[in-house]
Design an enzyme around this catalytic site. Structure first.
Site, PDB file in Angstrom:
ATOM      1  N   LYS A  35       0.772  -1.215   0.031  1.00 26.94           N
ATOM      2  CA  LYS A  35       0.069   0.004   0.133  1.00 26.94           C
ATOM      3  C   LYS A  35       0.733   1.321  -0.012  1.00 26.94           C
ATOM      4  CE  LYS A  35      -4.222  -0.456   2.634  1.00 26.94           C
ATOM      5  NZ  LYS A  35      -4.921   0.027   3.881  1.00 26.94           N
ATOM      6  N   THR A 122     -13.187   5.955  13.830  1.00 29.32           N
ATOM      7  CA  THR A 122     -14.565   5.816  14.664  1.00 29.32           C
ATOM      8  C   THR A 122     -14.271   4.696  15.681  1.00 29.32           C
ATOM      9  OG1 THR A 122     -15.539   6.238  12.551  1.00 29.32           O
ATOM     10  CG2 THR A 122     -16.955   5.127  14.222  1.00 29.32           C
ATOM     11  N   GLU A 151     -14.474  11.833  11.790  1.00 36.10           N
ATOM     12  CA  GLU A 151     -14.427  12.171  10.375  1.00 36.10           C
ATOM     13  C   GLU A 151     -15.711  11.683   9.891  1.00 36.10           C
ATOM     14  OE1 GLU A 151     -12.227  13.221   8.210  1.00 36.10           O
ATOM     15  OE2 GLU A 151     -14.027  13.513   6.904  1.00 36.10           O
ATOM     16  N   ARG A 154     -17.899  10.503   3.277  1.00 35.97           N
ATOM     17  CA  ARG A 154     -18.562   9.385   2.582  1.00 35.97           C
ATOM     18  C   ARG A 154     -17.567   8.824   1.449  1.00 35.97           C
ATOM     19  NH1 ARG A 154     -23.029  12.668  -0.189  1.00 35.97           N
ATOM     20  NH2 ARG A 154     -21.227  13.969  -0.117  1.00 35.97           N
ATOM     21  N   ALA A 256     -35.184   3.400  -0.654  1.00 32.51           N
ATOM     22  CA  ALA A 256     -35.276   1.864  -0.313  1.00 32.51           C
ATOM     23  C   ALA A 256     -34.535   1.184  -1.132  1.00 32.51           C
ATOM     24  CB  ALA A 256     -36.779   1.799  -0.352  1.00 32.51           C
ATOM     25  N   GLY A 257     -34.413  -0.208  -0.682  1.00 29.90           N
ATOM     26  CA  GLY A 257     -34.250  -1.146  -1.814  1.00 29.90           C
ATOM     27  C   GLY A 257     -33.214  -2.206  -0.724  1.00 29.90           C
ATOM     28  N   CYS A 264     -18.537   0.786   7.128  1.00 31.69           N
ATOM     29  CA  CYS A 264     -18.770   1.744   8.434  1.00 31.69           C
ATOM     30  C   CYS A 264     -20.314   1.512   8.904  1.00 31.69           C
ATOM     31  CB  CYS A 264     -18.932   2.998   7.695  1.00 31.69           C
ATOM     32  SG  CYS A 264     -17.354   3.604   7.145  1.00 31.69           S
ATOM     33  N   LYS A 327     -21.730   0.564  -2.908  1.00 33.89           N
ATOM     34  CA  LYS A 327     -22.428   1.633  -3.209  1.00 33.89           C
ATOM     35  C   LYS A 327     -21.826   2.065  -4.536  1.00 33.89           C
ATOM     36  CE  LYS A 327     -20.414   5.403  -0.791  1.00 33.89           C
ATOM     37  NZ  LYS A 327     -20.502   6.554   0.044  1.00 33.89           N
ATOM     38  N   ARG A 334     -16.518  -4.436   1.201  1.00 27.51           N
ATOM     39  CA  ARG A 334     -16.675  -4.718   2.528  1.00 27.51           C
ATOM     40  C   ARG A 334     -18.211  -4.841   2.637  1.00 27.51           C
ATOM     41  NH1 ARG A 334     -13.185  -0.535   5.705  1.00 27.51           N
ATOM     42  NH2 ARG A 334     -13.712   0.601   4.011  1.00 27.51           N
TER      43      ARG A 334
HETATM   44  C1  UGA Z   1     -20.920   6.591   5.955  1.00 28.60           C
HETATM   45  C2  UGA Z   1     -21.474   7.822   6.568  1.00 28.60           C
HETATM   46  O1  UGA Z   1     -22.350   8.218   5.378  1.00 28.60           O
HETATM   47  C3  UGA Z   1     -20.285   8.767   6.384  1.00 28.60           C
HETATM   48  O2  UGA Z   1     -21.077  10.001   6.828  1.00 28.60           O
HETATM   49  C4  UGA Z   1     -19.158   8.293   7.285  1.00 28.60           C
HETATM   50  O3  UGA Z   1     -18.546   9.230   7.516  1.00 28.60           O
HETATM   51  C5  UGA Z   1     -18.900   7.045   6.870  1.00 28.60           C
HETATM   52  O4  UGA Z   1     -20.075   6.138   6.880  1.00 28.60           O
HETATM   53  C6  UGA Z   1     -17.837   6.391   7.832  1.00 28.60           C
HETATM   54  O5  UGA Z   1     -18.292   6.056   8.975  1.00 28.60           O
HETATM   55  O6  UGA Z   1     -16.623   6.361   7.489  1.00 28.60           O
HETATM   56  P1  UGA Z   1     -20.129   5.215   3.593  1.00 28.60           P
HETATM   57  O7  UGA Z   1     -20.111   4.109   4.227  1.00 28.60           O
HETATM   58  O8  UGA Z   1     -19.029   5.757   2.677  1.00 28.60           O
HETATM   59  O9  UGA Z   1     -20.461   6.593   4.519  1.00 28.60           O
HETATM   60  O10 UGA Z   1     -21.514   5.135   2.521  1.00 28.60           O
HETATM   61  P2  UGA Z   1     -23.106   6.030   2.613  1.00 28.60           P
HETATM   62  O11 UGA Z   1     -22.933   6.957   1.491  1.00 28.60           O
HETATM   63  O12 UGA Z   1     -23.438   6.264   3.936  1.00 28.60           O
HETATM   64  O13 UGA Z   1     -23.896   4.631   2.267  1.00 28.60           O
HETATM   65  C7  UGA Z   1     -23.748   3.519   2.851  1.00 28.60           C
HETATM   66  C8  UGA Z   1     -24.973   2.324   2.593  1.00 28.60           C
HETATM   67  O14 UGA Z   1     -26.103   2.871   2.780  1.00 28.60           O
HETATM   68  C9  UGA Z   1     -24.615   1.936   1.166  1.00 28.60           C
HETATM   69  O15 UGA Z   1     -24.620   0.606   1.169  1.00 28.60           O
HETATM   70  C10 UGA Z   1     -25.678   2.411   0.314  1.00 28.60           C
HETATM   71  O16 UGA Z   1     -26.034   1.815  -0.742  1.00 28.60           O
HETATM   72  C11 UGA Z   1     -26.768   2.551   1.482  1.00 28.60           C
HETATM   73  N1  UGA Z   1     -27.996   3.586   1.351  1.00 28.60           N
HETATM   74  C12 UGA Z   1     -27.724   4.749   1.327  1.00 28.60           C
HETATM   75  C13 UGA Z   1     -29.203   2.952   1.025  1.00 28.60           C
HETATM   76  O17 UGA Z   1     -29.532   1.853   0.983  1.00 28.60           O
HETATM   77  N2  UGA Z   1     -30.175   4.126   0.988  1.00 28.60           N
HETATM   78  C14 UGA Z   1     -30.017   5.468   1.017  1.00 28.60           C
HETATM   79  O18 UGA Z   1     -30.843   6.067   1.131  1.00 28.60           O
HETATM   80  C15 UGA Z   1     -28.616   5.795   1.275  1.00 28.60           C
END
Ligand code: UGA
Length: 433
Positions: A35, A122, A151, A154, A256-257, A264, A327, A334
């Protein structure tokens, strides 16, 4: 200002590059040699839009250096960020703090000058206090201050979220320099009017876990409503839109989905429950168990839906899985809901062909027995059912007519409710969510 970032994963590499972008002189420390070597060449070993360019810019200018040496780090600066991972412990709900602890254990004995250590990882509430005690024991005639600066970035928007965050949070013990130093580090962000919340360390730690728990709850809430909609013949997307207009509710995170995955939200809500239990406050967070269950049910339901559209059995059927990353705009697999569903469908006797624009290599590594296709249409060849499990733009724009020509049966399951149902139905597809 000179500073060190310990750990160069998604969080640390982004933070290091962004601190360099703010004009600081940064040394990033990564203990995994492969890395480290790729980062030192200005190459990012994971997919994060914009990060390779930013990293390369600052590696080339010398503003950002990469090292594997804690001794070098100890000499380099008197401000240190801990940005190492805090995964879920194997077989338990609680967070594994071995990397955070190791960073402190290695660094502090090497320090020959006073230092400020700012945690970004975290962590369970109470960690900063525990580390502060341990730092006192480890320090050799120097004073070490620990503070927490969580932090909120996303994946996929990591740079934007770091350079233009919604807020900055600092949890500092009284009488230290953490607030003054942090104000200097983030001065350009503060000048731009970003809210800065200064509090004590337990509160700052809880701000982060509460934020992720709230987001997870919001997603599971709408997915629970989706279950009721299925039973009642109602449209969950219309409900999300309608309630989302209420500013008190808001439309974001109401998609939804298939639910949430990644490195995280799932592990953070579990670690939060575990910590609340240790503190004797388990009951307060018992609803998070339901949030987790609703979320995991989405995956099972997706498999059941695939079986249903295949006539009641997946045995000998072909399933095309479009999406593997947890996503879009990420190659992170993960706790990926998509791969989890792909694995379950395969276990029920179907052959599964997976395609993802960015996450193929990572998927192969953790799920080597699945078949991987070279493109979306390739994955769909001969399929009895196509499942959209990550809402990449490429899949949203997929041509229903062309796709219809390569499949065996025109069954599409929109696991992320991201397609225009009519477009697919007009092209002869049976569309399900
Ligand atoms: C999440 C938080 O959004 C961040 O604010 C935080 O800093 C981060 O974790 C962390 O703790 O490091 P992240 O895991 O990158 O960020 O992704 P998100 O955008 O939050 O999405 C998380 C999951 O929720 C994905 O699988 C996404 O598909 C799902 N999701 C999101 C839904 O199923 N529906 C939604 O409306 C939004």
């Amino acid at each position: 200002m000179r500073m060190v970032v310990l750990g160069l994963g998604y969080l640390g590499a982004t933070h290091a590059a962004c601190m360099a972008e703010l004009g600081h002189e940064v040394l990033g420390v990564e203990v995994i040699p492969e890395k480290r070597d790729s980062l030192a060449r200005g190459e990012v070993p994971f997919y994060e839009p914009g990060l390779p360019e930013l990293l390369k810019k600052h590696i080339d200018s010398g503003q950002l250096q990469v090292s594997g040496s804690y001794a070098e780090a100890a000499d380099f600066a008197d401000v240190f960020f801990i940005a190492v991972g805090t995964p879920q412990k194997k077989g338990e709900y609680s967070a594994d703090l071995q990397y955070v602890d190791a960073a402190l254990e290695e660094l502090v004995p090497l320090l020959t000058h006073d230092a400020l250590i700012l945690g970004k990882s975290t962590v369970p509430v109470g960690t900063a206090a525990r580390l502060a005690d341990r730092a006192d024991e480890l320090a050799k005639d120097v004073s070490i201050e620990i503070a927490w600066n969580p932090e909120f970035l996303r994946e996929g928007f990591a740079i934007q979220d770091t350079l233009h965050p919604d807020r900055l949070v600092l949890g500092a013990f009284q009488g230290g320099v953490a607030e003054t130093v942090s104000r200097e580090i983030y001065s350009s962000l503060l000048d731009a009017g970003i809210p800065f919340i200064v509090t004590d360390p337990p509160t700052a730690e809880l701000v982060k876990t509460s934020a992720n728990a709230f987001l997870a709850t919001k997603i599971s809430f709408i997915n629970a409503i989706a279950e009721v909609c299925d039973a009642a013949g109602a449209d969950v997307r219309a409900i999300a839109n309608a309630i989302g207009y209420d500013a008190r509710i808001g439309r974001r995170f109401l998609n939804a989905g298939l639910g949430f995955g990644g490195g995280c939200l799932p592990k953070d809500i579990r670690a939060f429950m575990a910590r609340a239990g240790e503190l004797g406050a388990a009951e307060a967070l018992s609803f998070l168990r339901e949030v987790d269950s609703v979320n995991m049910r989405r995956r099972t339901r997706m498999v059941e839906l695939a079986r249903e559209v295949c006539g009641g059995s997946l045995l000998g059927k072909r399933a095309a899985i479009l999406g593997a990353a947890f996503k879009p705009e990420s190659d992170d697999v993960r706790d990926s809901p998509a791969l989890n569903v792909a694995g379950q469908i395969q276990l029920q006797g179907a052959s599964v062909s997976v395609y993802d624009p960015k996450a193929m290599e990572n998927s192969r590594r953790i799920f080597p027995t699945l078949d991987y296709a070279t493109g979306a249409l390739k994955a769909c060849e001969g399929a009895d059912v196509v499942l959209i499990l990550t809402e990449w733009q490429e899949f949203i724009e997929l041509d229903p007519v062309k796709t219809g020509q390569v499949v065996r049966k025109p069954n599409i399951i929109d696991g992320r409710m991201c397609l225009e149902a009519e477009r697919w139905e007009d092209a002869g597809w049976a569309y399900r969510t």
